[in-house]
Write an enzyme that holds these catalytic residues in place. Structure first.
Site, mmCIF file in Angstrom:
data_model
loop_
_atom_site.group_PDB
_atom_site.id
_atom_site.type_symbol
_atom_site.label_atom_id
_atom_site.label_comp_id
_atom_site.label_asym_id
_atom_site.label_seq_id
_atom_site.Cartn_x
_atom_site.Cartn_y
_atom_site.Cartn_z
ATOM 1 N N LYS A 114 -0.195 0.917 -15.738
ATOM 2 C CA LYS A 114 -0.668 -0.443 -16.020
ATOM 3 C C LYS A 114 -0.734 -0.691 -17.526
ATOM 4 O O LYS A 114 -0.378 -1.771 -17.985
ATOM 5 C CB LYS A 114 -2.015 -0.691 -15.339
ATOM 6 C CG LYS A 114 -1.791 -0.955 -13.860
ATOM 7 C CD LYS A 114 -3.032 -1.113 -13.062
ATOM 8 C CE LYS A 114 -2.647 -1.401 -11.615
ATOM 9 N NZ LYS A 114 -3.672 -0.998 -10.673
ATOM 10 N N LYS A 193 10.164 0.254 -5.581
ATOM 11 C CA LYS A 193 9.004 0.068 -4.698
ATOM 12 C C LYS A 193 8.584 -1.407 -4.711
ATOM 13 O O LYS A 193 8.516 -2.024 -5.765
ATOM 14 C CB LYS A 193 7.848 0.932 -5.218
ATOM 15 C CG LYS A 193 6.511 0.664 -4.539
ATOM 16 C CD LYS A 193 5.369 1.164 -5.402
ATOM 17 C CE LYS A 193 3.983 0.827 -4.939
ATOM 18 N NZ LYS A 193 3.495 -0.461 -4.756
ATOM 19 N N LYS A 196 3.489 -6.260 -6.147
ATOM 20 C CA LYS A 196 3.164 -7.549 -6.788
ATOM 21 C C LYS A 196 3.592 -7.536 -8.249
ATOM 22 O O LYS A 196 4.131 -8.502 -8.744
ATOM 23 C CB LYS A 196 1.636 -7.749 -6.822
ATOM 24 C CG LYS A 196 0.981 -8.047 -5.525
ATOM 25 C CD LYS A 196 -0.484 -8.364 -5.761
ATOM 26 C CE LYS A 196 -1.343 -7.114 -5.856
ATOM 27 N NZ LYS A 196 -1.815 -6.596 -4.573
HETATM 28 P P1 ADP Z 1 0.826 -3.707 -5.216
HETATM 29 O O1 ADP Z 1 1.601 -2.486 -5.652
HETATM 30 O O2 ADP Z 1 1.715 -4.774 -4.727
HETATM 31 O O3 ADP Z 1 -0.140 -4.196 -6.287
HETATM 32 P P2 ADP Z 1 -1.570 -2.748 -3.945
HETATM 33 O O4 ADP Z 1 -1.784 -1.789 -5.061
HETATM 34 O O5 ADP Z 1 -2.486 -3.905 -3.810
HETATM 35 O O6 ADP Z 1 -0.054 -3.259 -3.993
HETATM 36 O O7 ADP Z 1 -1.549 -1.925 -2.595
HETATM 37 C C1 ADP Z 1 -2.357 -2.112 -1.466
HETATM 38 C C2 ADP Z 1 -1.985 -1.056 -0.434
HETATM 39 O O8 ADP Z 1 -0.634 -1.224 -0.029
HETATM 40 C C3 ADP Z 1 -2.092 0.373 -0.971
HETATM 41 O O9 ADP Z 1 -2.501 1.223 0.069
HETATM 42 C C4 ADP Z 1 -0.685 0.700 -1.360
HETATM 43 O O10 ADP Z 1 -0.408 2.075 -1.358
HETATM 44 C C5 ADP Z 1 0.096 -0.020 -0.292
HETATM 45 N N1 ADP Z 1 1.418 -0.403 -0.798
HETATM 46 C C6 ADP Z 1 1.678 -1.216 -1.857
HETATM 47 N N2 ADP Z 1 3.001 -1.339 -2.046
HETATM 48 C C7 ADP Z 1 3.604 -0.570 -1.100
HETATM 49 C C8 ADP Z 1 4.962 -0.291 -0.771
HETATM 50 N N3 ADP Z 1 5.954 -0.828 -1.447
HETATM 51 N N4 ADP Z 1 5.198 0.546 0.261
HETATM 52 C C9 ADP Z 1 4.185 1.085 0.967
HETATM 53 N N5 ADP Z 1 2.879 0.850 0.725
HETATM 54 C C10 ADP Z 1 2.581 0.035 -0.304
#
Ligand code: ADP
Ligand code: TRP
Length: 319
Positions: A114, A193, A196
């Site tokens: 980050k 991956k 957001k």
């Molecule tokens: P982002 O990466 O979009 O900010 P978050 O950190 O809010 O997502 O993730 C919320 C949940 O979703 C966590 O358990 C995270 O591991 C899972 N997650 C986020 N992106 C993925 C992905 N591309 N594939 C599988 N799980 C994911």
């Protein structure tokens, strides 16, 4: 003994396909099993590390609960609650912060990533893993369904447990992550991956037009017949439809080289998975959400209060 399952999602944006398959669906799949007790948390304090817009945070909280319910979370079977409704998280988070070192927290991938992306390195972002460790250990959690990107946070949680138990006696339980094979890293429209922060998401509850726009933006290369990025996302959707990889291979063989046709089929398949849920989502009222969160907070507190009493006594902050 019932197994405790807990996960949390930050209300920091719109739920995407990666979030659903990586963490929400595995939790929903465990919800139906009798010997499980399932908790689902809106990690709103965590969202403050990256979001500083009052109206947006408030709207996101309602939206994420709406997403959970529409996706199949049954509030009778799941303790659905907001982190900020239970101050025990803050208290245990602080205690854990006092047990780990600055160099240890500095090594966290999520913090380093980050900061590398230009996000402000606020102290909340830095101590984020210990608040997450508190979220998990407060409820004696056994299993935490998450995506691959959270693996290190679970390692950090176990490290905090060890530090706490070495200092104060065996009180906190070591949790295990549940990362489901094949959906631990759902790819985004650019093949990285889905996240957001990479702006490569397919929203889970997007309108038909939004889904279509996102799918059409999936990057395809011109080498070979199979558009790999489309195929990989389709693979996840096919699993949700109960179809096999062989069937998917046959589909991609039949339409070899026809990227637009394959993308149209992917849009239709996403619609099949999401369509019914989207209708359900539209009917969930704010009142219903407030009611569910209030009930969830009371049930969550009933569990964590007992735990906090033991923790306070062990630490020496009771008279
Ligand atoms: P982002 O990466 O979009 O900010 P978050 O950190 O809010 O997502 O993730 C919320 C949940 O979703 C966590 O358990 C995270 O591991 C899972 N997650 C986020 N992106 C993925 C992905 N591309 N594939 C599988 N799980 C994911
Ligand atoms: N760190 C998680 C994420 O970014 C969110 C989270 C906060 C969480 N507390 C948790 C996940 C406890 C599982 C358990 O997605």
């Amino acid at each position: 003994m019932k197994k405790r399952i807990l996960t949390g999602l930050q209300p920091s944006g719109t739920l995407h396909i990666g979030n659903y398959f990586g963490s929400l669906k595995p939790l929903i799949d465990l919800m139906g099993q009798e010997d499980n007790e399932v908790l689902l948390m809106v990690a709103d304090y965590h969202a403050l590390t990256s979001l500083r817009d009052t109206a947006e945070l408030k709207t996101n909280i309602y939206n994420i609960v709406r997403d959970y319910l529409a996706a199949g979370v049954d509030p009778k079977k799941v303790i659905l609650f907001r982190q900020s409704d239970n101050q025990d998280h803050m208290e245990l988070g602080w205690i854990l912060n006092c047990l780990v070192t600055v160099p240890f927290l500095m090594q966290a991938h999520s913090y380093k990533d980050k900061v590398a992306k230009g996000l402000e390195p606020n102290a909340g972002l830095f101590t984020y893993p210990m608040l997450m460790a508190a979220d998990i250990t407060l409820y004696n959690t056994d299993i935490v369904p998450v995506g691959e990107d959270q693996r290190q946070h679970l390692e950090y949680t176990r490290e905090a447990v060890t530090k706490f138990n070495n200092a104060y006696g065996k009180i906190l339980k070591e949790p295990k992550e549940l990362i489901v094979a094949g959906v631990g890293v759902v790819p985004g429209t650019d093949g990285q991956k889905m996240s957001k922060s990479y702006k490569n998401t397919i929203p889970f509850f997007g309108t038909h037009e939004e889904t279509q726009k996102a799918v059409m933006s999936i990057v395809t290369d011109s080498s070979g017949d199979r558009p790999v990025n489309v195929y990989n996302i389709h693979n996840v959707i096919y699993r949700a439809l109960g179809k096999s990889q062989d069937e998917l291979d046959a589909l991609y063989h039949e339409h070899a080289g026809k990227y637009k046709v394959l993308k149209d089929i992917l849009v239709d398949d996403i619609e099949i998975v999401i369509g019914g849920m989207r209708e359900k989502r539209a009917q969930i009222t704010d009142d219903e959400i407030r009611h569910i969160l209030k009930d969830g907070a009371a049930r969550a507190k009933a569990i964590s209060n007992t735990m906090m009493q033991k923790i306070r006594a062990a630490v020496g902050i009771t008279l």
